[in-house]
Design a protein around this motif. Structure first.
Motif, PDB file in Angstrom:
ATOM      1  N   GLN A 100       8.931  -2.321   0.963  1.00 42.76           N
ATOM      2  CA  GLN A 100       8.662  -3.077   2.186  1.00 42.76           C
ATOM      3  C   GLN A 100       9.110  -2.327   3.439  1.00 42.76           C
ATOM      4  O   GLN A 100       9.166  -2.900   4.520  1.00 42.76           O
ATOM      5  CB  GLN A 100       9.387  -4.435   2.127  1.00 42.76           C
ATOM      6  CG  GLN A 100       8.987  -5.302   0.952  1.00 42.76           C
ATOM      7  CD  GLN A 100       7.524  -5.669   0.981  1.00 42.76           C
ATOM      8  OE1 GLN A 100       6.932  -5.856   2.037  1.00 42.76           O
ATOM      9  NE2 GLN A 100       6.909  -5.774  -0.198  1.00 42.76           N
ATOM     10  N   LYS A 101       9.412  -1.042   3.279  1.00 40.52           N
ATOM     11  CA  LYS A 101       9.946  -0.252   4.386  1.00 40.52           C
ATOM     12  C   LYS A 101       9.018   0.916   4.687  1.00 40.52           C
ATOM     13  O   LYS A 101       8.695   1.722   3.809  1.00 40.52           O
ATOM     14  CB  LYS A 101      11.331   0.275   4.021  1.00 40.52           C
ATOM     15  CG  LYS A 101      11.951   1.184   5.075  1.00 40.52           C
ATOM     16  CD  LYS A 101      13.248   1.789   4.553  1.00 40.52           C
ATOM     17  CE  LYS A 101      13.832   2.782   5.543  1.00 40.52           C
ATOM     18  NZ  LYS A 101      15.037   3.456   4.996  1.00 40.52           N
ATOM     19  N   ALA A 102       8.577   1.022   5.951  1.00 39.04           N
ATOM     20  CA  ALA A 102       7.736   2.149   6.354  1.00 39.04           C
ATOM     21  C   ALA A 102       8.551   3.438   6.291  1.00 39.04           C
ATOM     22  O   ALA A 102       9.726   3.455   6.672  1.00 39.04           O
ATOM     23  CB  ALA A 102       7.198   1.939   7.759  1.00 39.04           C
ATOM     24  N   GLY A 115       2.428   7.147   1.720  1.00 42.13           N
ATOM     25  CA  GLY A 115       2.076   7.146   3.142  1.00 42.13           C
ATOM     26  C   GLY A 115       1.164   6.004   3.507  1.00 42.13           C
ATOM     27  O   GLY A 115       0.809   5.835   4.677  1.00 42.13           O
ATOM     28  N   GLY A 116       0.763   5.200   2.495  1.00 46.16           N
ATOM     29  CA  GLY A 116       0.039   3.967   2.763  1.00 46.16           C
ATOM     30  C   GLY A 116      -1.378   4.134   3.251  1.00 46.16           C
ATOM     31  O   GLY A 116      -2.007   5.191   3.085  1.00 46.16           O
ATOM     32  N   LEU A 140       0.684  -0.486   7.571  1.00 43.53           N
ATOM     33  CA  LEU A 140      -0.250   0.616   7.330  1.00 43.53           C
ATOM     34  C   LEU A 140       0.423   1.815   6.668  1.00 43.53           C
ATOM     35  O   LEU A 140      -0.258   2.730   6.202  1.00 43.53           O
ATOM     36  CB  LEU A 140      -0.899   1.069   8.637  1.00 43.53           C
ATOM     37  CG  LEU A 140      -1.743   0.031   9.395  1.00 43.53           C
ATOM     38  CD1 LEU A 140      -2.361   0.663  10.627  1.00 43.53           C
ATOM     39  CD2 LEU A 140      -2.830  -0.545   8.496  1.00 43.53           C
ATOM     40  N   PHE A 141       1.753   1.811   6.610  1.00 40.00           N
ATOM     41  CA  PHE A 141       2.489   2.947   6.063  1.00 40.00           C
ATOM     42  C   PHE A 141       3.191   2.629   4.738  1.00 40.00           C
ATOM     43  O   PHE A 141       3.819   3.508   4.152  1.00 40.00           O
ATOM     44  CB  PHE A 141       3.529   3.427   7.079  1.00 40.00           C
ATOM     45  CG  PHE A 141       2.941   3.902   8.378  1.00 40.00           C
ATOM     46  CD1 PHE A 141       2.620   5.236   8.561  1.00 40.00           C
ATOM     47  CD2 PHE A 141       2.685   3.013   9.405  1.00 40.00           C
ATOM     48  CE1 PHE A 141       2.066   5.682   9.752  1.00 40.00           C
ATOM     49  CE2 PHE A 141       2.131   3.446  10.609  1.00 40.00           C
ATOM     50  CZ  PHE A 141       1.815   4.777  10.776  1.00 40.00           C
ATOM     51  N   LEU A 142       3.067   1.395   4.258  1.00 41.04           N
ATOM     52  CA  LEU A 142       3.793   0.984   3.060  1.00 41.04           C
ATOM     53  C   LEU A 142       3.154   1.578   1.799  1.00 41.04           C
ATOM     54  O   LEU A 142       1.929   1.747   1.722  1.00 41.04           O
ATOM     55  CB  LEU A 142       3.821  -0.539   2.951  1.00 41.04           C
ATOM     56  CG  LEU A 142       4.540  -1.294   4.069  1.00 41.04           C
ATOM     57  CD1 LEU A 142       4.471  -2.789   3.817  1.00 41.04           C
ATOM     58  CD2 LEU A 142       5.992  -0.842   4.193  1.00 41.04           C
ATOM     59  N   PRO A 143       3.966   1.844   0.764  1.00 37.28           N
ATOM     60  CA  PRO A 143       3.436   2.363  -0.509  1.00 37.28           C
ATOM     61  C   PRO A 143       2.808   1.231  -1.327  1.00 37.28           C
ATOM     62  O   PRO A 143       3.366   0.790  -2.337  1.00 37.28           O
ATOM     63  CB  PRO A 143       4.683   2.948  -1.186  1.00 37.28           C
ATOM     64  CG  PRO A 143       5.817   2.129  -0.650  1.00 37.28           C
ATOM     65  CD  PRO A 143       5.450   1.778   0.765  1.00 37.28           C
TER      66      PRO A 143
END
Length: 812
Positions: A180-182, A419-420, A452-455
């Motif tokens: 849950q962390k970019a 990098g989502g 947009l950056f979450l795995p």
């Protein structure tokens, strides 16, 4: 297969212990020294039905060598270690029993098939030696120098030794939830976007991947990088199943997944998402998730008696087991190592999931965006409060995606990578230089910039065909549309594709050159190197016509393209005669030279395929072939083919290199090489390269190019380390004037270039292929034989030069 030496002794045990600064000296000899040339011969032997039907059981010589490879094949065995072929004298019984090497196979055959099996092995230039017999004693016995040195009861071996136990302590994930962390600060969205692409886990690995031949066999459905620029990485390997006759649309899929940072936070979640992500990639390529089969590779630090360290592999495997249970897909194999420790440094906890599947090659989908103006959706799989996939939602969405792909409504698809969405969208843009515009209201609902950056490893992005409804998938998020602008637009933020590409390409560029940056003038070439077209009114013609010409293909140690070449000639209507050259001893060598000369005398076409003859050692590519072809009997046969029967010669890759070494190219006759002779040297980038190139036909002097127009362009595979054509200025002028330069490397605009993005070996004047003065001998680096239906689908362009049809038609 290969002979036994001291290399590989103790490899299994050596890979399972801690290492330090002394390991290189103390354990270096434990590493196996494989021989891919012999391995390929074994493959050829085993694929023959009459041989495979003789084999009751087989085993490779992996961990444990003879003792395991043969010892596992039957309950009772007598093994004669003195019969094991050796590389050199002096090995003792223990060394003979435990040496590991992958280019050997142990097979069990009936006594009545022994002579037939040995003869079949010799036909493939392989040594085969009886070394053991199956008995009924219930014991494994090994004899060395007429003494029994091992005599063990099978009942004891079957106990697997002393049972061991270990305590396990499981630690819950600590700190901020990784899922849950970019991975970057999104305060400045553009800066975050570019930094995200530059992460080592997201950046380009193109230069590394090009070191491996990805088109050999001529069945590669998707190359590792797709689009006209070959810059969009695929989600996995897709290749048609090898068949010796005819063709097939059945393709295999293989994907893998692993995120080391996720494992550092939670080995349980790491195990879950390794499997889920590998399956998601298989679905993106067109596979049905229900048909996936898994193989797991585990690698952890040496646990000793530390219960917390033991808990890491246990937790990871629990996560893997959860996914297998929920999706009802089995693991059919795997490998583990608990020795990832160097002094006090451990590797990150590792469970790499490999997912294998099958797909109809006609239905397979690649990830590069195809057209401007298409809508792109985010199929987002729900997560529970523990950040685990909602498997009911996952299965429903994967089934719907599979139906959409089968119905032809999906043009491009990709699982979401490290990098989502941000990194994945960017990479989908690169291949065909298409931009992307996010919907203006993308952040008006529940989606935030950080999302947009979450795995989001269970989810996928789909480019939909015009007319396909985005709402055909429940909860699908319409992200935006593809464009021709060369920009990624998110509200007021604009990111140029070229700057995104630069960020993505730069991190590993100094380690593995990815040929992504423009390099015009790398050969100090500033002049216009486009060659004027040469189209003669008449070409050389044969004096005698033949309805079904014979093509002779010699197969030398290390030859790697004879199957594809034979298939294409047979497809064109020729009769193909192949011969495996044998050099196991002096007698076989002399016999092979005689047979080779005789077969050339009976053929109308001599075709020299690619590969790495004798491993391209010593002193460069093609030397082994050239040495054999300078033997007087063979030299006489070749000149008879050319002068008395108006025959044709084709050399591709390694075959081209041999023709240059012989003088047959460009002179049309045998010549001793001197300082003015042309050569094929090491690629200017200093490494092997496997990629697709665009070539243009600039001369149709040769009968081999009779079916194409001058100026025609083709996209073809190259795979070599020595393909840089070099020649003196005087010779270059002569070759061009006479129309002997047949093909050039060109860019996307059809201009000859020395830019290594398009001319990866750096050939002078961008020369890819040349001919003899009359055109009957043709040599080229690009593999025209590695083409076919559903081959290289993710690279646009015409791939059929029709040289095989033209070569056959020359005689008809």
């Amino acid at each position: 297969g290969g002979r036994t030496g001291r290399d590989g002794c103790g490899g299994a045990t050596g890979s399972s212990r801690k290492h330090d600064e002394e390991s290189l000296a103390s354990s270096g000899a434990e590493v196996q020294k494989g021989n891919p040339l012999i391995e390929r011969n074994i493959q050829h032997l085993f694929r023959k039905p009459e041989v495979s039907r003789m084999i009751k059981k087989c085993n490779d010589f992996g961990a444990g060598g003879v003792s395991v490879a043969i010892g596992e094949l039957a309950d009772s065995l007598d093994i004669d270690l003195d019969a094991v072929p050796v590389k050199y004298e002096g090995l003792d019984g223990t060394e003979l029993a435990i040496s590991e090497s992958q280019e050997r196979m142990a097979v069990v055959i009936g006594r009545e098939n022994l002579e037939d099996f040995l003869a079949a092995a010799r036909e493939e230039n392989l040594e085969a030696t009886p070394v053991a017999v199956v008995t009924d004693t219930g014991r494994l016995r090994m004899k060395w120098r007429d003494k029994i040195i091992v005599d063990m009861a099978r009942d004891f071996l079957d106990t697997n030794g002393v049972t061991q136990k270990a305590n396990i302590t499981l630690i819950s994930p600590e700190g901020e939830n990784y899922l849950q962390k970019a991975p970057v600060d999104t305060g400045d969205l553009k800066d975050a976007w570019l930094k995200n692409l530059a992460s080592l886990n997201a950046c380009s690995q193109k230069g590394l991947i090009e070191l491996f031949d990805n088109t050999v066999g001529g069945r590669t459905v998707f190359l590792p990088f797709g689009g006209k620029r070959q810059l969009t990485p695929v989600d996995g390997m897709v290749a048609k199943i090898p068949v010796q006759e005819g063709d097939t649309t059945t393709a295999s899929i293989m994907t893998y997944a692993y995120d080391p940072e996720l494992f550092m936070w939670s080995t349980f979640h790491g195990g879950v998402y390794s499997l889920v992500h590998a399956v998601a990639k298989s679905v993106a390529l067109g596979g049905d998730y229900k048909r996936v089969r898994l193989s797991l590779q585990e690698y952890f630090g040496s646990p000793g008696r530390d219960s917390i360290k033991w808990g890491k592999p246990f937790s990871a495997l629990l996560g893997a087991y959860l996914v297998q249970s929920e999706l009802a897909i089995p693991a059919i194999g795997g490998k583990d190592s608990m020795s990832g420790t160097y002094k006090d440094l451990d590797v990150p906890p590792t469970l790499i999931a490999f997912a294998v599947n099958t797909v109809d090659a006609n239905k397979a989908v690649s990830p590069e965006f195809k057209e401007a103006g298409n809508r792109v959706i985010w199929v987002r799989v729900k997560q529970d409060k523990y950040s685990l996939p909602d498997f009911t939602d996952l299965k429903e969405k994967y089934e719907r995606i599979h139906r959409l792909i089968n119905d032809g409504k999906v043009l491009a698809a990709s699982a979401i990578h490290y990098g989502g969405v941000a990194a994945t969208i960017s990479k989908m843009c690169f291949g065909n230089e298409l931009g992307f515009t996010f919907n203006e209201d993308i952040f008006s609902g529940d989606i935030k910039e950080e999302d947009l950056f979450l795995p989001d490893y269970a989810s996928l992005l789909l480019e939909l065909k015009e007319g396909a409804a985005p709402d055909s998938l429940p909860d699908a998020i319409l992200l935006g549309e593809t464009s021709n602008e060369g920009l990624i637009k998110i509200g007021d933020v604009e990111i140029r594709l070229d700057e995104a590409l630069e960020s993505w390409a730069k991190p590993l560029a100094d380690v593995y050159s990815g040929r992504i940056e423009k390099t015009e003038g790398i050969n100090k070439e500033t002049r216009d190197i486009n060659i004027d077209h040469y189209a003669p009114e008449k070409r050389v013609q044969p004096r005698i016509r033949i309805a079904k010409p014979t093509v002779f293909i010699p197969v030398f140690p290390g030859t790697g393209g004879e199957d594809e070449l034979a298939h294409k000639f047979m497809e064109a209507g020729a009769k193909v005669d192949e011969f495996v050259f044998k050099n196991l001893d002096a007698g076989l060598l002399e016999e092979s030279i005689e047979i080779l000369a005789g077969k050339i005398k009976k053929a109308q076409i001599l075709a020299l395929p690619g590969g790495a003859s004798a491993g391209d050692e010593p002193e460069g590519a093609g030397k082994f072939i050239a040495t054999i072809f300078r033997m007087p009997a063979i030299q006489e046969a070749v000149m008879q083919l050319l002068e008395e029967r108006d025959g044709l010669i084709l050399g591709i890759g390694n075959g081209f290199q041999a023709l240059i070494r012989l003088g047959l190219l460009p002179y049309g006759e045998y010549r001793e090489l001197d300082e003015d002779s042309p050569t094929l040297s090491y690629n200017v980038i200093g490494r092997y390269v496997s990629t697709m190139v665009r070539t243009k036909v600039v001369s149709t002097l040769s009968p081999w190019l009779a079916r194409v127009e001058v100026g025609s362009e083709f996209v073809l595979p190259v795979a070599h380390g020595e393909g840089r054509f070099l020649a003196s200025e005087g010779l270059l002028e002569e070759l061009i004037k006479k129309g002997q330069v047949a093909t050039q490397y060109v860019d996307c605009n059809g201009n000859a270039t020395c830019d290594i993005r398009y001319n990866p070996n750096g050939s002078v004047m961008a020369i890819e292929g040349i001919t003899s003065p009359d055109g009957r001998i043709f040599g080229k680096m690009a593999h025209s034989e590695r083409i076919g239906d559903n081959v290289a689908k993710n690279i646009p362009g015409d791939k059929d030069q029709k040289i095989f049809a033209a070569g056959v038609e020359y005689f008809i």
